[in-house]
Write an enzyme that holds these catalytic residues in place. Structure first.
Site, mmCIF file in Angstrom:
data_model
loop_
_atom_site.group_PDB
_atom_site.id
_atom_site.type_symbol
_atom_site.label_atom_id
_atom_site.label_comp_id
_atom_site.label_asym_id
_atom_site.label_seq_id
_atom_site.Cartn_x
_atom_site.Cartn_y
_atom_site.Cartn_z
ATOM 1 N N CYS A 101 0.867 -1.186 0.000
ATOM 2 C CA CYS A 101 0.000 0.000 0.000
ATOM 3 C C CYS A 101 0.899 1.230 0.000
ATOM 4 O O CYS A 101 1.864 1.309 0.755
ATOM 5 C CB CYS A 101 -0.873 -0.042 1.266
ATOM 6 N N CYS A 105 -3.610 7.600 -0.714
ATOM 7 C CA CYS A 105 -4.988 7.742 -1.210
ATOM 8 C C CYS A 105 -5.970 8.174 -0.124
ATOM 9 O O CYS A 105 -7.044 8.676 -0.437
ATOM 10 C CB CYS A 105 -5.454 6.432 -1.819
ATOM 11 N N THR A 192 -3.016 5.163 8.137
ATOM 12 C CA THR A 192 -2.092 4.689 7.112
ATOM 13 C C THR A 192 -1.092 5.780 6.699
ATOM 14 O O THR A 192 -1.490 6.893 6.361
ATOM 15 C CB THR A 192 -2.909 4.235 5.888
ATOM 16 N N GLU A 257 0.975 1.690 9.647
ATOM 17 C CA GLU A 257 -0.188 2.317 10.247
ATOM 18 C C GLU A 257 0.214 2.804 11.634
ATOM 19 O O GLU A 257 1.068 2.183 12.283
ATOM 20 C CB GLU A 257 -1.357 1.322 10.382
ATOM 21 N N HIS A 292 -13.033 5.593 -0.786
ATOM 22 C CA HIS A 292 -11.898 4.704 -0.502
ATOM 23 C C HIS A 292 -12.211 3.262 -0.924
ATOM 24 O O HIS A 292 -11.314 2.529 -1.346
ATOM 25 C CB HIS A 292 -11.470 4.788 0.963
ATOM 26 N N TYR A 296 -9.934 0.610 -3.737
ATOM 27 C CA TYR A 296 -9.422 -0.744 -3.511
ATOM 28 C C TYR A 296 -9.491 -1.607 -4.767
ATOM 29 O O TYR A 296 -8.755 -2.575 -4.915
ATOM 30 C CB TYR A 296 -10.219 -1.421 -2.382
ATOM 31 N N CYS A 299 -5.839 -0.685 -6.260
ATOM 32 C CA CYS A 299 -4.591 -1.092 -5.585
ATOM 33 C C CYS A 299 -4.566 -2.587 -5.280
ATOM 34 O O CYS A 299 -3.523 -3.233 -5.417
ATOM 35 C CB CYS A 299 -4.356 -0.264 -4.331
ATOM 36 N N GLU A 444 -5.673 -5.277 5.699
ATOM 37 C CA GLU A 444 -6.214 -4.019 5.156
ATOM 38 C C GLU A 444 -7.388 -4.309 4.210
ATOM 39 O O GLU A 444 -8.360 -3.562 4.163
ATOM 40 C CB GLU A 444 -5.094 -3.300 4.407
HETATM 41 FE FE1 SF4 Z 1 -3.357 1.908 0.402
HETATM 42 FE FE2 SF4 Z 1 -5.014 1.078 -1.478
HETATM 43 FE FE3 SF4 Z 1 -5.909 2.673 0.506
HETATM 44 FE FE4 SF4 Z 1 -4.280 3.592 -1.416
HETATM 45 S S1 SF4 Z 1 -6.409 2.829 -1.696
HETATM 46 S S2 SF4 Z 1 -4.109 3.992 0.796
HETATM 47 S S3 SF4 Z 1 -2.925 1.867 -1.775
HETATM 48 S S4 SF4 Z 1 -5.161 0.567 0.715
#
Ligand code: SF4
Length: 514
Positions: A101, A105, A192, A257, A292, A296, A299, A444
């Site tokens: 990660c 984001c 994060t 984190e 968010h 996902y 990523c 996560e």
């Molecule tokens: Fe991490 Fe994915 Fe969240 Fe971006 S969207 S902060 S890469 S878990």
């Protein structure tokens, strides 16, 4: 200076004077050189590099109408469904570069959330938060700041509301208001990338009522501020980073984190975007979580690609890549990965303009995306374990491989197909182990952006069960009240869409109709 290089970002976080950052009980002064945090800083840096790398810069650079300059997409306000899709694509690409990660984001989604919420507040007659937010946004874009988003509170007793908690600071709250700003205390958990950030954007974590108004607070604050303490959490295999090796800690990028404690921190008034505005907390949470959850799909699909590649390579190393059951399992990994991605893209291209220039994701499809992500990574990992073999849990260390007394023996007994060495095998096993079983792909994926139950609550809120029932009753020849309209999906309006509609009505009434 809308777009900084990765090196400029590193230089900016090197010296911290006020914030206290702790790793395994010791205070860290320079996060860029600390062996525990450096991989996380490098993963964060990849978001800056993406604006300069030939293969990503078209996705990562975007024009901002707020400062009339190109900016890094991670500080951009979505202007269209294509913008939302570009986010998902960029996230998938960066996952290929870091295998972890990259942490930026959350701040990106927090910016977009505040843009919509302050705009809706303005449409309901409260214009100041929007004016302050736009000024802040311009600064963030001009300086290309590295933001962390902080939402999840420590929460204390889960069955109690913020004001009912025995620990009054279980949720971050306003303790004092002066003419220049506010004082806040409390803690945000599991934040994060926070130690690698330059600014923290704080949002409320849940819908609140009038009795919780002191907890209905959103603001931004430089990470290097007096009274902020960050305690970085441990992860699986994290001590391998301290060994100074070059294989066992693969890949060389990680996320972290942290628990962020606000100990009577002063926030200047121009940085306070929600102050006791509890009426907007429900929509704020809905907007942020959907943003968010959509991300996902990018990523985690990108991490899926890394795992598929590692699985395929390990199968080749032992000569089983053409076995039908192996091919079938790899096809299943591909299907699971592409399904997560497809959902994220659908949530983007079916995005909703909730106010002029405010593009939000499709809330149903964003929640579906995240719900797939709560399940599919563990299935992908299961298939990878199956193909990689027991060595995934039993491989010798790189130090064995480097020991002159046993290295020849390992070279002999770990080799499979000619052309691949024992070191190749260990390298790929370590990569797979750390990516597939690590926090970013497993934990996560379940709990980040809200645990599975949170998405199921959204399904029941957004899906129009009565409509579907009437459709079925009609086909069953029962008495039915179904009214067919042009609308295809049996979805109800979200809280945010309702607020936006109300705002539109207010505007029409105030202007005497359009
Ligand atoms: Fe991490 Fe994915 Fe969240 Fe971006 S969207 S902060 S890469 S878990």
């Amino acid at each position: 200076m809308g777009i900084r290089t990765g090196q400029e970002y590193l230089d900016s976080i090197k010296v911290r004077n006020k914030v206290e950052i702790y790793v395994m009980g010791k205070e860290v002064k320079d996060v860029t050189t600390n062996p525990f945090l450096k991989p996380s800083v490098l993963a964060f840096k990849a978001t800056f590099d993406s604006a300069w790398d030939e293969d990503t810069k078209d996705l990562a650079r975007v024009w901002s109408p707020f400062i009339n300059e190109e900016v890094n997409r991670f500080n951009h306000i979505h202007r269209s469904p294509e913008d939302l899709a570009a986010k998902v694509k960029l996230l998938r690409k960066i996952s290929h570069k870091v295998g972890a990660c990259f942490q930026r984001c959350v701040g990106y989604d927090a910016l977009n959330t505040l843009y919509i919420i302050t705009e809706l507040m303005a449409q309901h007659g409260k214009t100041e938060p929007k004016e302050k937010f736009i000024e802040y946004l311009k600064t963030v874009q001009k300086k290309d700041l590295a933001l962390a988003g902080a939402m999840t509170d420590a929460k204390g007793v889960r069955t109690l509301k913020p004001h009912e908690q025995p620990n009054k600071n279980a949720y971050v709250r306003i303790t004092e208001v002066t003419k220049d700003g506010i004082y806040v205390s409390g803690a945000k958990a599991n934040i994060t990338g926070v130690a690698a950030s330059e600014e923290i954007v704080v949002l409320p974590t849940r819908a609140m009522g009038p009795e919780d108004q002191d907890y209905a607070v959103a603001f931004s604050i430089p990470t290097d501020t007096e009274g902020i303490k960050i305690i970085v959490g441990r992860q699986l295999n994290d001590a391998r980073r301290l060994e100074g090796g070059e294989i066992d800690a693969l890949p060389y990028f990680y996320n972290h984190e942290g628990l962020v404690i606000f100990d009577n921190v002063f926030v200047p008034m121009e940085r306070v975007f929600l102050m006791r505005d509890w009426q907007y907390t429900s929509q704020l949470v809905e907007i942020f979580s959907a943003y968010h959850r959509q991300g996902y799909g990018g990523c985690k699909a990108g991490l899926g690609d890394v795992i598929i590649g590692a699985t395929y390579n390990l199968a080749k190393q032992i000569g089983v890549e053409k076995a039908p059951h192996v091919q079938d399992k790899i096809n299943e990994e591909i299907f699971l990965t592409e399904t997560m991605y497809a959902a994220g893209i659908a949530a983007s291209l079916n995005g909703i303009e909730v106010c002029p220039g405010c593009w939000w994701v499709n809330p149903m499809q964003a929640n579906v995306t995240k719900h797939l992500v709560t399940r599919f990574p563990s299935q992908i990992t299961q298939l990878a374990i199956d193909i990689a073999g027991g060595i995934l849990g039993t491989a010798p260390s790189e130090w064995d491989l480097k020991n002159p007394k046993i290295k020849e023996l390992l070279a002999k007994y770990l080799q499979g197909v000619e052309g691949y060495t024992a070191e190749d095998r260990i390298r790929m096993v370590r990569l797979l182990e750390n990516v597939a079983l690590g926090v970013a792909f497993q934990i996560e994926s379940v709990h980040g952006a809200g645990s599975p139950a949170a998405q199921r609550i959204m399904f029941s809120r957004l899906y129009n069960l009565s409509y579907a029932e009437e459709v079925a009753k009609r086909l069953a020849g029962m008495k039915s009240n179904v009214k067919f309209t042009k609308k295809v999906e049996p979805w109800k309006e979200s809280e945010t869409e309702k607020l936006a509609k109300e705002a539109e009505k207010n505007t029409v009434t105030a202007s005497g109709g359009k």
